[in-house]
Design a protein around this motif. Structure first.
Motif, PDB file in Angstrom:
ATOM      1  N   LEU A  32      16.903 -13.333   2.718  1.00 49.38           N
ATOM      2  CA  LEU A  32      16.593 -13.746   4.084  1.00 49.38           C
ATOM      3  C   LEU A  32      15.259 -13.162   4.531  1.00 49.38           C
ATOM      4  O   LEU A  32      14.960 -11.992   4.278  1.00 49.38           O
ATOM      5  CB  LEU A  32      17.697 -13.304   5.044  1.00 49.38           C
ATOM      6  N   ILE A  33      14.465 -13.997   5.198  1.00 40.83           N
ATOM      7  CA  ILE A  33      13.160 -13.584   5.721  1.00 40.83           C
ATOM      8  C   ILE A  33      13.064 -14.008   7.190  1.00 40.83           C
ATOM      9  O   ILE A  33      13.941 -14.693   7.719  1.00 40.83           O
ATOM     10  CB  ILE A  33      11.999 -14.209   4.914  1.00 40.83           C
ATOM     11  N   ASP A  34      11.986 -13.608   7.841  1.00 40.88           N
ATOM     12  CA  ASP A  34      11.633 -14.036   9.206  1.00 40.88           C
ATOM     13  C   ASP A  34      12.781 -13.900  10.204  1.00 40.88           C
ATOM     14  O   ASP A  34      13.081 -14.842  10.937  1.00 40.88           O
ATOM     15  CB  ASP A  34      11.147 -15.493   9.189  1.00 40.88           C
ATOM     16  N   PRO A  35      13.419 -12.747  10.292  1.00 36.45           N
ATOM     17  CA  PRO A  35      14.538 -12.636  11.228  1.00 36.45           C
ATOM     18  C   PRO A  35      14.079 -12.449  12.672  1.00 36.45           C
ATOM     19  O   PRO A  35      12.964 -11.992  12.948  1.00 36.45           O
ATOM     20  CB  PRO A  35      15.261 -11.382  10.742  1.00 36.45           C
ATOM     21  N   ALA A  36      14.973 -12.806  13.583  1.00 35.81           N
ATOM     22  CA  ALA A  36      14.887 -12.398  14.989  1.00 35.81           C
ATOM     23  C   ALA A  36      16.159 -11.586  15.241  1.00 35.81           C
ATOM     24  O   ALA A  36      16.987 -11.922  16.096  1.00 35.81           O
ATOM     25  CB  ALA A  36      14.803 -13.605  15.907  1.00 35.81           C
ATOM     26  N   ALA A  37      16.344 -10.545  14.455  1.00 33.99           N
ATOM     27  CA  ALA A  37      17.616  -9.832  14.368  1.00 33.99           C
ATOM     28  C   ALA A  37      17.992  -9.184  15.702  1.00 33.99           C
ATOM     29  O   ALA A  37      17.156  -8.600  16.401  1.00 33.99           O
ATOM     30  CB  ALA A  37      17.549  -8.774  13.267  1.00 33.99           C
ATOM     31  N   HIS A  38      19.294  -9.277  16.029  1.00 40.07           N
ATOM     32  CA  HIS A  38      19.827  -8.682  17.248  1.00 40.07           C
ATOM     33  C   HIS A  38      21.352  -8.752  17.171  1.00 40.07           C
ATOM     34  O   HIS A  38      21.910  -9.333  16.235  1.00 40.07           O
ATOM     35  CB  HIS A  38      19.313  -9.411  18.490  1.00 40.07           C
ATOM     36  N   GLY A  39      22.015  -8.182  18.138  1.00 41.27           N
ATOM     37  CA  GLY A  39      23.461  -8.291  18.215  1.00 41.27           C
ATOM     38  C   GLY A  39      23.855  -9.526  18.999  1.00 41.27           C
ATOM     39  O   GLY A  39      23.366  -9.756  20.108  1.00 41.27           O
ATOM     40  N   ASN A  40      24.737 -10.334  18.420  1.00 44.53           N
ATOM     41  CA  ASN A  40      25.167 -11.585  19.043  1.00 44.53           C
ATOM     42  C   ASN A  40      26.563 -11.893  18.539  1.00 44.53           C
ATOM     43  O   ASN A  40      27.124 -11.145  17.725  1.00 44.53           O
ATOM     44  CB  ASN A  40      24.190 -12.716  18.684  1.00 44.53           C
ATOM     45  N   HIS A  41      27.148 -12.991  18.985  1.00 40.99           N
ATOM     46  CA  HIS A  41      28.373 -13.477  18.363  1.00 40.99           C
ATOM     47  C   HIS A  41      27.997 -14.121  17.043  1.00 40.99           C
ATOM     48  O   HIS A  41      26.977 -14.811  16.940  1.00 40.99           O
ATOM     49  CB  HIS A  41      29.076 -14.483  19.269  1.00 40.99           C
ATOM     50  N   ARG A  42      28.809 -13.918  16.022  1.00 38.59           N
ATOM     51  CA  ARG A  42      28.459 -14.403  14.687  1.00 38.59           C
ATOM     52  C   ARG A  42      28.352 -15.919  14.605  1.00 38.59           C
ATOM     53  O   ARG A  42      27.649 -16.465  13.745  1.00 38.59           O
ATOM     54  CB  ARG A  42      29.473 -13.894  13.658  1.00 38.59           C
ATOM     55  N   GLU A  43      29.017 -16.633  15.524  1.00 40.25           N
ATOM     56  CA  GLU A  43      28.931 -18.089  15.508  1.00 40.25           C
ATOM     57  C   GLU A  43      27.512 -18.575  15.792  1.00 40.25           C
ATOM     58  O   GLU A  43      27.171 -19.718  15.484  1.00 40.25           O
ATOM     59  CB  GLU A  43      29.910 -18.696  16.513  1.00 40.25           C
ATOM     60  N   PHE A  44      26.659 -17.709  16.351  1.00 45.24           N
ATOM     61  CA  PHE A  44      25.273 -18.097  16.613  1.00 45.24           C
ATOM     62  C   PHE A  44      24.544 -18.413  15.313  1.00 45.24           C
ATOM     63  O   PHE A  44      23.878 -19.451  15.189  1.00 45.24           O
ATOM     64  CB  PHE A  44      24.551 -16.983  17.378  1.00 45.24           C
TER      65      PHE A  44
END
Length: 283
Positions: free
Chosen positions: A206-218
């Motif tokens: 995986l590359i280019d993330p906008a990583a954060h905490g969210n619901h996994r369904e996102f």
């Protein structure tokens, strides 16, 4: 210049610098160094503040879960703007690799994360959407995605007046359509197929993330938005970490944020797709 920063930081000379196609924001390059290393380098003339160090932190969070393969961050700097990663040589995709990726993604989403949003409060993406920490998913999705994007739509006159009204109404009613409560999951945050590389051994990176905490369904909704992931991937995910009932009814809800982002950036059919998604919840 970023070239001098890379050379001085890595104590090597750039012998080849090739611009790569793809991507809608950063300038991507394949860089060969005098010591034999090959790098993937991203630059930008005027990125949002802390753009590349924020992305690098997201890559580190994802890599530290020891689930999905993530390229190593070789060097990163915001001045000059530059992010250098280890090079991944692409290869073919197969059903076995899709299943493995589905299992790995399920493991990633089971990794604990302290909040919806980001502990460092850094914005993500080219539009700089906020990631203020929240305790509930509804508060996060409303305050850090839908409402900020609604304001951008109003400012830039994107979406019809009716759609903007519907989006505001959805924000008021979001609890009616929310998924069952789950702890925050660390998500990639921009998991369209172009942000996955499959190497010569069939392993997904995986590359280019906008990583954060969210619901996994996102993440899963984003994967379905533009295609590129096989059925074996989703089946393996569901076997490893089943979704709550009626998840299919929430796909369009989670797709709203990326659809609006694309409507703001590109216009065209994305506005119509946003309208259709909204009408599933506010008619």
């Amino acid at each position: 210049m970023w070239e001098r920063t890379v050379e001085s930081t890595l104590n090597a000379t750039i012998t080849q610098n090739t611009r790569l196609s793809g991507g809608d924001f950063a300038d991507s390059r394949c860089v060969q160094l005098s010591d034999g290393r090959q790098l993937f380098v991203k630059t930008h003339s005027q990125p949002p503040p802390f753009f590349f160090t924020t992305e690098a932190q997201g890559l580190t969070w994802l890599r530290d879960t020891n689930t999905v393969a993530i390229p190593e961050v070789i060097t990163v700097t915001d001045e000059p703007p530059c992010l250098a990663l280890s090079w991944i040589e692409e290869g073919p995709r197969d059903a076995s690799g899709e299943s493995v990726f589905g299992q790995q993604l399920a493991e990633l989403h089971q990794s604990s994360f302290p909040t919806f949003g980001r502990p460092d409060k850094r914005n993500t993406g080219s539009l700089g959407v906020p990631n203020t920490p929240h305790d509930s998913w509804c508060d996060f999705y409303r305050n850090c995605r839908l409402l900020p994007l609604l304001k951008l739509c109003e400012k830039r006159n994107v979406l019809s007046k009716r759609s903007r009204t519907n989006l505001g109404t959805l924000c008021d009613r979001l609890e009616q359509f929310a998924p069952p409560s789950e702890p925050p999951a660390l998500v990639h945050g921009d998991l369209w197929a172009g942000n996955r590389i499959v190497d010569r051994h069939g392993q997904s990176w995986l590359i280019d993330p906008a990583a954060h905490g969210n619901h996994r369904e996102f993440d899963l909704a984003m994967m379905r938005l533009f295609g590129g992931y096989g059925d074996h991937c989703f089946l393996a995910y569901h076997e490893a970490f089943p979704l709550a009932p009626e998840w299919q009814d929430r796909v369009a809800l989670f797709q709203l944020a990326p659809l609006i982002v694309h409507a703001i950036k590109f216009g065209g059919g994305y506005a119509a797709s946003t309208d259709r998604a909204l009408e599933k919840y506010v008619g």
